[in-house]
Design a protein around this motif. Sequence first.
Motif, PDB file in Angstrom:
ATOM      1  N   PRO A 195       0.786  -1.242   0.000  1.00  0.00           N
ATOM      2  CA  PRO A 195       0.000   0.000   0.000  1.00  0.00           C
ATOM      3  C   PRO A 195       0.812   1.283   0.000  1.00  0.00           C
ATOM      4  O   PRO A 195       0.315   2.314  -0.450  1.00  0.00           O
ATOM      5  CB  PRO A 195      -0.838  -0.117   1.290  1.00  0.00           C
ATOM      6  N   GLY A 196       2.042   1.232   0.479  1.00  0.00           N
ATOM      7  CA  GLY A 196       2.824   2.465   0.568  1.00  0.00           C
ATOM      8  C   GLY A 196       3.728   2.728  -0.615  1.00  0.00           C
ATOM      9  O   GLY A 196       4.554   3.649  -0.589  1.00  0.00           O
ATOM     10  N   ALA A 197       3.581   1.940  -1.684  1.00  0.00           N
ATOM     11  CA  ALA A 197       4.489   2.045  -2.826  1.00  0.00           C
ATOM     12  C   ALA A 197       4.145   3.212  -3.736  1.00  0.00           C
ATOM     13  O   ALA A 197       2.992   3.625  -3.851  1.00  0.00           O
ATOM     14  CB  ALA A 197       4.472   0.761  -3.633  1.00  0.00           C
ATOM     15  N   THR A 198       5.163   3.713  -4.389  1.00  0.00           N
ATOM     16  CA  THR A 198       4.999   4.632  -5.512  1.00  0.00           C
ATOM     17  C   THR A 198       5.279   3.829  -6.781  1.00  0.00           C
ATOM     18  O   THR A 198       6.364   3.264  -6.930  1.00  0.00           O
ATOM     19  CB  THR A 198       5.978   5.810  -5.416  1.00  0.00           C
ATOM     20  N   ILE A 199       4.309   3.749  -7.664  1.00  0.00           N
ATOM     21  CA  ILE A 199       4.457   2.975  -8.902  1.00  0.00           C
ATOM     22  C   ILE A 199       4.831   3.926 -10.034  1.00  0.00           C
ATOM     23  O   ILE A 199       4.162   4.925 -10.270  1.00  0.00           O
ATOM     24  CB  ILE A 199       3.160   2.221  -9.233  1.00  0.00           C
ATOM     25  N   ILE A 200       5.897   3.591 -10.726  1.00  0.00           N
ATOM     26  CA  ILE A 200       6.418   4.440 -11.807  1.00  0.00           C
ATOM     27  C   ILE A 200       6.046   3.890 -13.177  1.00  0.00           C
ATOM     28  O   ILE A 200       5.693   4.627 -14.086  1.00  0.00           O
ATOM     29  CB  ILE A 200       7.958   4.564 -11.709  1.00  0.00           C
ATOM     30  N   ALA A 201       6.144   2.579 -13.333  1.00  0.00           N
ATOM     31  CA  ALA A 201       5.851   1.970 -14.636  1.00  0.00           C
ATOM     32  C   ALA A 201       5.281   0.580 -14.434  1.00  0.00           C
ATOM     33  O   ALA A 201       5.575  -0.096 -13.432  1.00  0.00           O
ATOM     34  CB  ALA A 201       7.110   1.905 -15.496  1.00  0.00           C
ATOM     35  N   ALA A 210       3.453  -4.024 -11.753  1.00  0.00           N
ATOM     36  CA  ALA A 210       4.425  -2.920 -11.711  1.00  0.00           C
ATOM     37  C   ALA A 210       5.826  -3.431 -12.023  1.00  0.00           C
ATOM     38  O   ALA A 210       6.247  -4.485 -11.523  1.00  0.00           O
ATOM     39  CB  ALA A 210       4.407  -2.252 -10.345  1.00  0.00           C
ATOM     40  N   VAL A 211       6.552  -2.688 -12.831  1.00  0.00           N
ATOM     41  CA  VAL A 211       7.926  -3.072 -13.188  1.00  0.00           C
ATOM     42  C   VAL A 211       8.959  -2.089 -12.639  1.00  0.00           C
ATOM     43  O   VAL A 211      10.154  -2.397 -12.608  1.00  0.00           O
ATOM     44  CB  VAL A 211       8.094  -3.217 -14.718  1.00  0.00           C
ATOM     45  N   VAL A 212       8.504  -0.920 -12.234  1.00  0.00           N
ATOM     46  CA  VAL A 212       9.353   0.038 -11.516  1.00  0.00           C
ATOM     47  C   VAL A 212       8.506   0.596 -10.380  1.00  0.00           C
ATOM     48  O   VAL A 212       7.486   1.251 -10.627  1.00  0.00           O
ATOM     49  CB  VAL A 212       9.839   1.200 -12.416  1.00  0.00           C
ATOM     50  N   PHE A 213       8.906   0.304  -9.155  1.00  0.00           N
ATOM     51  CA  PHE A 213       8.173   0.840  -8.014  1.00  0.00           C
ATOM     52  C   PHE A 213       9.113   1.001  -6.829  1.00  0.00           C
ATOM     53  O   PHE A 213      10.204   0.416  -6.797  1.00  0.00           O
ATOM     54  CB  PHE A 213       6.952  -0.019  -7.647  1.00  0.00           C
ATOM     55  N   ALA A 214       8.691   1.813  -5.859  1.00  0.00           N
ATOM     56  CA  ALA A 214       9.600   2.168  -4.768  1.00  0.00           C
ATOM     57  C   ALA A 214       8.828   2.464  -3.495  1.00  0.00           C
ATOM     58  O   ALA A 214       7.626   2.753  -3.518  1.00  0.00           O
ATOM     59  CB  ALA A 214      10.434   3.381  -5.169  1.00  0.00           C
ATOM     60  N   TYR A 215       9.557   2.392  -2.387  1.00  0.00           N
ATOM     61  CA  TYR A 215       9.014   2.740  -1.078  1.00  0.00           C
ATOM     62  C   TYR A 215       9.935   3.753  -0.405  1.00  0.00           C
ATOM     63  O   TYR A 215      11.159   3.555  -0.368  1.00  0.00           O
ATOM     64  CB  TYR A 215       8.926   1.501  -0.175  1.00  0.00           C
ATOM     65  N   GLU A 216       9.352   4.811   0.100  1.00  0.00           N
ATOM     66  CA  GLU A 216      10.108   5.760   0.896  1.00  0.00           C
ATOM     67  C   GLU A 216      10.381   5.160   2.277  1.00  0.00           C
ATOM     68  O   GLU A 216       9.645   4.268   2.731  1.00  0.00           O
ATOM     69  CB  GLU A 216       9.310   7.069   1.032  1.00  0.00           C
ATOM     70  N   LYS A 217      11.425   5.587   2.920  1.00  0.00           N
ATOM     71  CA  LYS A 217      11.698   5.157   4.292  1.00  0.00           C
ATOM     72  C   LYS A 217      10.470   5.449   5.157  1.00  0.00           C
ATOM     73  O   LYS A 217       9.916   6.539   5.120  1.00  0.00           O
ATOM     74  CB  LYS A 217      12.912   5.894   4.841  1.00  0.00           C
ATOM     75  N   GLY A 218      10.028   4.447   5.908  1.00  0.00           N
ATOM     76  CA  GLY A 218       8.857   4.609   6.765  1.00  0.00           C
ATOM     77  C   GLY A 218       7.547   4.249   6.100  1.00  0.00           C
ATOM     78  O   GLY A 218       6.505   4.212   6.762  1.00  0.00           O
ATOM     79  N   ALA A 219       7.570   3.969   4.783  1.00  0.00           N
ATOM     80  CA  ALA A 219       6.337   3.601   4.080  1.00  0.00           C
ATOM     81  C   ALA A 219       5.957   2.161   4.403  1.00  0.00           C
ATOM     82  O   ALA A 219       6.812   1.331   4.742  1.00  0.00           O
ATOM     83  CB  ALA A 219       6.522   3.766   2.576  1.00  0.00           C
ATOM     84  N   THR A 220       4.678   1.855   4.282  1.00  0.00           N
ATOM     85  CA  THR A 220       4.197   0.498   4.525  1.00  0.00           C
ATOM     86  C   THR A 220       4.397  -0.346   3.272  1.00  0.00           C
ATOM     87  O   THR A 220       3.860  -0.045   2.208  1.00  0.00           O
ATOM     88  CB  THR A 220       2.708   0.512   4.905  1.00  0.00           C
ATOM     89  N   ASP A 222       4.667  -4.688   2.119  1.00  0.00           N
ATOM     90  CA  ASP A 222       3.687  -5.752   2.269  1.00  0.00           C
ATOM     91  C   ASP A 222       3.792  -6.382   3.665  1.00  0.00           C
ATOM     92  O   ASP A 222       4.792  -6.214   4.354  1.00  0.00           O
ATOM     93  CB  ASP A 222       3.891  -6.827   1.202  1.00  0.00           C
ATOM     94  N   TYR A 223       2.745  -7.107   4.062  1.00  0.00           N
ATOM     95  CA  TYR A 223       2.647  -7.689   5.408  1.00  0.00           C
ATOM     96  C   TYR A 223       2.740  -6.607   6.486  1.00  0.00           C
ATOM     97  O   TYR A 223       3.200  -6.864   7.594  1.00  0.00           O
ATOM     98  CB  TYR A 223       3.758  -8.720   5.678  1.00  0.00           C
ATOM     99  N   ASP A 224       2.357  -5.385   6.206  1.00  0.00           N
ATOM    100  CA  ASP A 224       2.460  -4.259   7.142  1.00  0.00           C
ATOM    101  C   ASP A 224       3.897  -3.992   7.578  1.00  0.00           C
ATOM    102  O   ASP A 224       4.144  -3.421   8.642  1.00  0.00           O
ATOM    103  CB  ASP A 224       1.584  -4.489   8.393  1.00  0.00           C
ATOM    104  N   PHE A 225       4.832  -4.425   6.745  1.00  0.00           N
ATOM    105  CA  PHE A 225       6.250  -4.199   7.029  1.00  0.00           C
ATOM    106  C   PHE A 225       6.597  -2.748   6.716  1.00  0.00           C
ATOM    107  O   PHE A 225       6.211  -2.217   5.668  1.00  0.00           O
ATOM    108  CB  PHE A 225       7.092  -5.149   6.173  1.00  0.00           C
ATOM    109  N   ILE A 226       7.331  -2.090   7.614  1.00  0.00           N
ATOM    110  CA  ILE A 226       7.699  -0.691   7.430  1.00  0.00           C
ATOM    111  C   ILE A 226       9.104  -0.608   6.842  1.00  0.00           C
ATOM    112  O   ILE A 226      10.049  -1.205   7.382  1.00  0.00           O
ATOM    113  CB  ILE A 226       7.643   0.084   8.764  1.00  0.00           C
ATOM    114  N   ALA A 227       9.247   0.115   5.756  1.00  0.00           N
ATOM    115  CA  ALA A 227      10.532   0.212   5.068  1.00  0.00           C
ATOM    116  C   ALA A 227      11.589   0.839   5.969  1.00  0.00           C
ATOM    117  O   ALA A 227      11.436   1.980   6.406  1.00  0.00           O
ATOM    118  CB  ALA A 227      10.382   1.040   3.792  1.00  0.00           C
ATOM    119  N   PRO A 228      12.690   0.119   6.259  1.00  0.00           N
ATOM    120  CA  PRO A 228      13.745   0.656   7.117  1.00  0.00           C
ATOM    121  C   PRO A 228      14.543   1.776   6.449  1.00  0.00           C
ATOM    122  O   PRO A 228      15.209   2.572   7.111  1.00  0.00           O
ATOM    123  CB  PRO A 228      14.646  -0.557   7.383  1.00  0.00           C
ATOM    124  N   ALA A 229      14.505   1.822   5.134  1.00  0.00           N
ATOM    125  CA  ALA A 229      15.178   2.844   4.319  1.00  0.00           C
ATOM    126  C   ALA A 229      14.530   2.764   2.943  1.00  0.00           C
ATOM    127  O   ALA A 229      13.609   1.983   2.721  1.00  0.00           O
ATOM    128  CB  ALA A 229      16.684   2.588   4.249  1.00  0.00           C
TER     129      ALA A 229
END
Length: 268
Positions: A195-201, A210-220, A222-229
Amino acid sequence: MNVNLSLRSVLAPSRVPRRALLCMASLLAASIALGGVSTARAATPRVQDASSDAVTSNKHVLYVTRLKHRDREEDDKVVAHLEQRGMFVKLVDEDAPVSAAKGEDLVIISSVVSARDMVGTPFRDVPVPLLTWESDLFDSLRFTGQKKGEDFGEIAKEHYVNVVNAPSPLAGGVPAGKRWVYPRDDEMGWGKPGPGATIIATVAGEPTHAVVFAYEKGATMDYDFIAPARRVALFLGNRSFENLSADGSAIFDAAVNWAVSEPTGGAR
């Protein structure tokens, strides 16, 4: 330059011996021909952006691969590209301890690794930006859910992506819409992000893949896992880096740039 005029000028009567004149004429013609080839080749490579390289200069990268795999040669080409951009790259085998990431600015996990041997990898938890194009590790890294073929997967033959978020810095200036990233069909990994991803392509015609996507530090993730970076996923296969088009290269460089940059409010 008018070649005929130039040759007539060189061959015009003078005090220079005729044999020397003929030699000079041959050299002139060869120089003109080579000049044309050189100009054509110079227009082919993508021009490096000096400001872009300033972002990566002196950054340290831990590059995880399978050191004895036949496709390691492709990783060497990626490493050479990163080093050309001023980065210091340390190649390690897939069984390297996660402590190897300490002090690094970026961890890259190549698709050359064996996802089977890295299931549940602790690199998931490193507080260091991480970029990968091993789609079979998307679940272990919490980029996506666990079901292969449904949450993540790979297309054997594709060369188009659909850029859906062109304003994002992760798009690398590539315009919105259907763009070819390989000159011909090649491997392309995809995932259904959390849910916290930014999808680019996405895969062209497959908006949920999605073939290009990213998560900012602190974003949710999958599995409610919070991105450490920061976390970035790309579409590359084992041997497709060398086949990237100008658009594909721009997206690759943008992913690296964003991963090692300081957070400024997200990838959007």
